[in-house]
Design a protein around this motif. Structure first.
Motif, PDB file in Angstrom:
ATOM      1  N   GLU A 121       0.837  -1.192   0.000  1.00  0.00           N
ATOM      2  CA  GLU A 121       0.000   0.000   0.000  1.00  0.00           C
ATOM      3  C   GLU A 121       0.874   1.245   0.000  1.00  0.00           C
ATOM      4  O   GLU A 121       1.736   1.413   0.869  1.00  0.00           O
ATOM      5  CB  GLU A 121      -0.910   0.015   1.219  1.00  0.00           C
ATOM      6  N   ALA A 122       0.673   2.096  -0.984  1.00  0.00           N
ATOM      7  CA  ALA A 122       1.386   3.374  -1.029  1.00  0.00           C
ATOM      8  C   ALA A 122       0.712   4.343  -0.071  1.00  0.00           C
ATOM      9  O   ALA A 122      -0.510   4.513  -0.097  1.00  0.00           O
ATOM     10  CB  ALA A 122       1.380   3.931  -2.435  1.00  0.00           C
ATOM     11  N   VAL A 123       1.510   4.976   0.784  1.00  0.00           N
ATOM     12  CA  VAL A 123       0.945   5.907   1.762  1.00  0.00           C
ATOM     13  C   VAL A 123       1.369   7.349   1.508  1.00  0.00           C
ATOM     14  O   VAL A 123       0.765   8.280   2.055  1.00  0.00           O
ATOM     15  CB  VAL A 123       1.326   5.502   3.202  1.00  0.00           C
ATOM     16  N   LYS A 124       2.404   7.530   0.655  1.00  0.00           N
ATOM     17  CA  LYS A 124       2.836   8.893   0.347  1.00  0.00           C
ATOM     18  C   LYS A 124       3.695   8.878  -0.913  1.00  0.00           C
ATOM     19  O   LYS A 124       4.477   7.955  -1.131  1.00  0.00           O
ATOM     20  CB  LYS A 124       3.637   9.485   1.514  1.00  0.00           C
ATOM     21  N   VAL A 125       3.500   9.895  -1.742  1.00  0.00           N
ATOM     22  CA  VAL A 125       4.342  10.063  -2.928  1.00  0.00           C
ATOM     23  C   VAL A 125       5.234  11.268  -2.711  1.00  0.00           C
ATOM     24  O   VAL A 125       4.749  12.376  -2.436  1.00  0.00           O
ATOM     25  CB  VAL A 125       3.494  10.241  -4.205  1.00  0.00           C
ATOM     26  N   LEU A 126       6.530  11.054  -2.832  1.00  0.00           N
ATOM     27  CA  LEU A 126       7.535  12.095  -2.663  1.00  0.00           C
ATOM     28  C   LEU A 126       8.060  12.511  -4.034  1.00  0.00           C
ATOM     29  O   LEU A 126       7.784  11.843  -5.039  1.00  0.00           O
ATOM     30  CB  LEU A 126       8.678  11.577  -1.779  1.00  0.00           C
ATOM     31  N   PRO A 127       8.845  13.588  -4.116  1.00  0.00           N
ATOM     32  CA  PRO A 127       9.368  14.002  -5.430  1.00  0.00           C
ATOM     33  C   PRO A 127      10.210  12.941  -6.121  1.00  0.00           C
ATOM     34  O   PRO A 127      10.290  12.914  -7.353  1.00  0.00           O
ATOM     35  CB  PRO A 127      10.217  15.243  -5.092  1.00  0.00           C
ATOM     36  N   ASP A 128      10.831  12.036  -5.354  1.00  0.00           N
ATOM     37  CA  ASP A 128      11.725  11.046  -5.945  1.00  0.00           C
ATOM     38  C   ASP A 128      11.492   9.635  -5.433  1.00  0.00           C
ATOM     39  O   ASP A 128      12.341   8.765  -5.576  1.00  0.00           O
ATOM     40  CB  ASP A 128      13.183  11.436  -5.706  1.00  0.00           C
ATOM     41  N   ALA A 129      10.327   9.386  -4.818  1.00  0.00           N
ATOM     42  CA  ALA A 129      10.082   8.056  -4.255  1.00  0.00           C
ATOM     43  C   ALA A 129       8.607   7.879  -3.922  1.00  0.00           C
ATOM     44  O   ALA A 129       7.844   8.846  -3.841  1.00  0.00           O
ATOM     45  CB  ALA A 129      10.929   7.845  -2.990  1.00  0.00           C
ATOM     46  N   VAL A 130       8.238   6.606  -3.744  1.00  0.00           N
ATOM     47  CA  VAL A 130       6.905   6.261  -3.246  1.00  0.00           C
ATOM     48  C   VAL A 130       7.105   5.535  -1.914  1.00  0.00           C
ATOM     49  O   VAL A 130       7.814   4.522  -1.853  1.00  0.00           O
ATOM     50  CB  VAL A 130       6.146   5.348  -4.234  1.00  0.00           C
ATOM     51  N   GLN A 131       6.495   6.064  -0.882  1.00  0.00           N
ATOM     52  CA  GLN A 131       6.626   5.475   0.451  1.00  0.00           C
ATOM     53  C   GLN A 131       5.489   4.480   0.677  1.00  0.00           C
ATOM     54  O   GLN A 131       4.320   4.779   0.445  1.00  0.00           O
ATOM     55  CB  GLN A 131       6.593   6.569   1.513  1.00  0.00           C
ATOM     56  N   LEU A 132       5.852   3.276   1.153  1.00  0.00           N
ATOM     57  CA  LEU A 132       4.877   2.221   1.392  1.00  0.00           C
ATOM     58  C   LEU A 132       4.556   2.107   2.869  1.00  0.00           C
ATOM     59  O   LEU A 132       5.337   2.540   3.731  1.00  0.00           O
ATOM     60  CB  LEU A 132       5.416   0.879   0.882  1.00  0.00           C
ATOM     61  N   ALA A 133       3.423   1.513   3.159  1.00  0.00           N
ATOM     62  CA  ALA A 133       3.079   1.224   4.547  1.00  0.00           C
ATOM     63  C   ALA A 133       4.131   0.273   5.114  1.00  0.00           C
ATOM     64  O   ALA A 133       4.534  -0.684   4.462  1.00  0.00           O
ATOM     65  CB  ALA A 133       1.700   0.583   4.613  1.00  0.00           C
ATOM     66  N   GLY A 134       4.591   0.563   6.307  1.00  0.00           N
ATOM     67  CA  GLY A 134       5.656  -0.229   6.906  1.00  0.00           C
ATOM     68  C   GLY A 134       7.008   0.442   6.829  1.00  0.00           C
ATOM     69  O   GLY A 134       7.978  -0.050   7.416  1.00  0.00           O
ATOM     70  N   GLY A 135       7.078   1.550   6.065  1.00  0.00           N
ATOM     71  CA  GLY A 135       8.307   2.338   6.062  1.00  0.00           C
ATOM     72  C   GLY A 135       9.190   2.167   4.843  1.00  0.00           C
ATOM     73  O   GLY A 135      10.097   2.977   4.622  1.00  0.00           O
ATOM     74  N   GLU A 136       8.976   1.157   3.998  1.00  0.00           N
ATOM     75  CA  GLU A 136       9.809   0.983   2.819  1.00  0.00           C
ATOM     76  C   GLU A 136       9.520   2.080   1.792  1.00  0.00           C
ATOM     77  O   GLU A 136       8.389   2.542   1.645  1.00  0.00           O
ATOM     78  CB  GLU A 136       9.528  -0.379   2.180  1.00  0.00           C
ATOM     79  N   SER A 137      10.550   2.485   1.059  1.00  0.00           N
ATOM     80  CA  SER A 137      10.394   3.460  -0.016  1.00  0.00           C
ATOM     81  C   SER A 137      10.945   2.878  -1.304  1.00  0.00           C
ATOM     82  O   SER A 137      11.955   2.163  -1.299  1.00  0.00           O
ATOM     83  CB  SER A 137      11.122   4.768   0.312  1.00  0.00           C
ATOM     84  N   ILE A 138      10.256   3.182  -2.404  1.00  0.00           N
ATOM     85  CA  ILE A 138      10.713   2.768  -3.727  1.00  0.00           C
ATOM     86  C   ILE A 138      11.142   4.016  -4.483  1.00  0.00           C
ATOM     87  O   ILE A 138      10.357   4.951  -4.672  1.00  0.00           O
ATOM     88  CB  ILE A 138       9.592   2.057  -4.506  1.00  0.00           C
TER      89      ILE A 138
END
Length: 401
Positions: free
Chosen positions: A216-233
């Protein structure tokens, strides 16, 4: 009902159609073919742009593929229907008026509300500011330009429903230099039978698409997508296809809406609170025996046709008939030369039969192209029939005048 004089005509009934998507265009052309040449009826279609948006092909536009530019006024040419260009800014359901962005006020006796839906860019923080969407041809063209200039990097597609799958496959095929990540809560093709789903997932793998399911994506940043649980892509580009939302105009107008803001209709597609308002396509909460319909072109065009037929019946002093609809298929393109088509039961549950590969791709292309010739057939149809595509074929529905 008040008479309006225009160019020698005495107009006693004004039909206003909001939105020139698949449902709105179907309503406008079908209604104009049946009633547009009557001296006492005026049919007007309102849309913010003259260009007809082929939403079924926006993933192609997003990868720089040139499509024919279809014109709404040209589609209406010869039907007797009028076209008004403008954004709808307010609907007054009690006064039966619609205001558009140049402050013009349009009056109606019957309204067909087909303003459709958009990608829900407000549900997750950062999507509005940092992600692309496919809400319009212009949005798709902006994304195509960005992808064309990227050179290398990672594209994250948020949402692994059908739009997400088609977009990820198209991007991966057209831009093999890019890493494409498709993420969502369910597996891609979750509603398909096991063999069709396996084929779809294998095709994504062949194209090099990295599938992340159950996230589950919880936030979109300028250079990443943050997932629930703290992982970022890490992401150089984010395309958001998860979820839809409708315009708040219907609720603001006092029309009865459901929890998603869609107009609640009776069996004939009329608003339960304002029966002079018909709701079609994604803007309507239409209940069938299997539940509330979900928004697709497959269902949207028949709702537009039914609204038009019902309006004509009412003008002729008859009662509109109940709307009945069953799903037929789920075609999903996997690039230009591959696809999977899942045939369904009327409630949209999967049947055993499905198509794959080039045969499925040709089938999908036929379905995608079908609205354009369908509108042409509607303009020329006899007054006793109605057409819409079913599985790439044209189905003729008889209607007693």
């Amino acid at each position: 009902m008040s008479a309006q004089h225009e160019a020698g005509r005495v107009i006693t009934h004004r039909v206003l159609i909001l939105g020139a998507g698949y449902a709105g265009m179907s309503a406008a052309i079908q209604l104009a073919a049946r009633a547009g040449r009557r001296e006492d009826v005026q049919v007007t279609l309102v849309n913010p742009q003259e260009r007809f948006t082929e939403r079924l092909r926006l993933h192609m536009t997003a990868t720089g593929q040139r499509l024919a530019e279809l014109s709404v006024p040209e589609l209406l040419e010869g039907t007797g229907a009028q076209f008004v260009r403008g954004w709808v800014t307010a609907v007054d359901a009690d006064a039966r008026t619609v205001r558009i962005d140049d402050d013009r006020v349009l009056h109606y006796d019957t309204l067909v509300y087909g303003l459709g839906s958009l990608a829900d860019t407000a549900a997750v923080p950062g999507v509005e500011d940092h992600a692309h969407s496919l809400n319009s041809a212009q949005d798709a063209e902006v994304l195509a330009d960005r992808l064309g200039r990227l050179g290398s990097g990672t594209v994250v597609v948020g949402g692994n429903g059908l739009t997400g799958v088609e977009s990820a496959a198209e991007i991966a095929e057209r831009h093999p230099e890019l890493n494409v990540v498709l993420l969502g809560r369910q597996e891609p093709g979750a509603a398909m039978n096991a063999k069709a789903k396996a084929y779809l997932q294998a095709a994504l793998n062949r194209l090099g698409v990295v599938v992340r399911s159950g996230v589950e994506a919880v936030k979109v940043l300028p250079d990443a997508v943050q997932l629930a649980g703290g992982e970022s892509i890490t992401a150089d580009v984010v395309l958001w296809t998860s979820g839809t939302r409708v315009s708040p105009l219907a609720a603001a107008a006092g029309l009865t809406v459901d929890e998603r803001g869609r107009i609640v209709t009776d069996a004939a597609l009329r608003s339960v609170s304002h029966p002079e308002v018909y709701a079609v396509g994604d803007a309507a909460a239409i209940r069938q025996g299997y539940g509330v319909m979900h928004g697709t072109c497959q269902g949207g065009m028949p709702t537009g046709v039914h609204a038009a037929v019902s309006i004509v019946r009412t003008l002729n002093g008859k009662q509109p008939k109940p709307f009945r609809f069953g799903y037929y298929h789920t075609p999903v393109s996997l690039g230009r030369h591959d696809a999977v088509v899942q045939f369904t039961r009327p409630d949209d549950s999967p049947r055993r039969i499905h198509l794959t590969g080039r045969v499925a791709a040709r089938y999908k292309e036929t379905v995608t192209a079908s609205p354009w010739p369908t509108y042409g057939r509607m303009k020329k149809m006899p007054a006793s029939g109605a057409f819409w595509p079913r599985g790439g074929r044209f189905t003729r529905i008889q209607e007693v005048r």
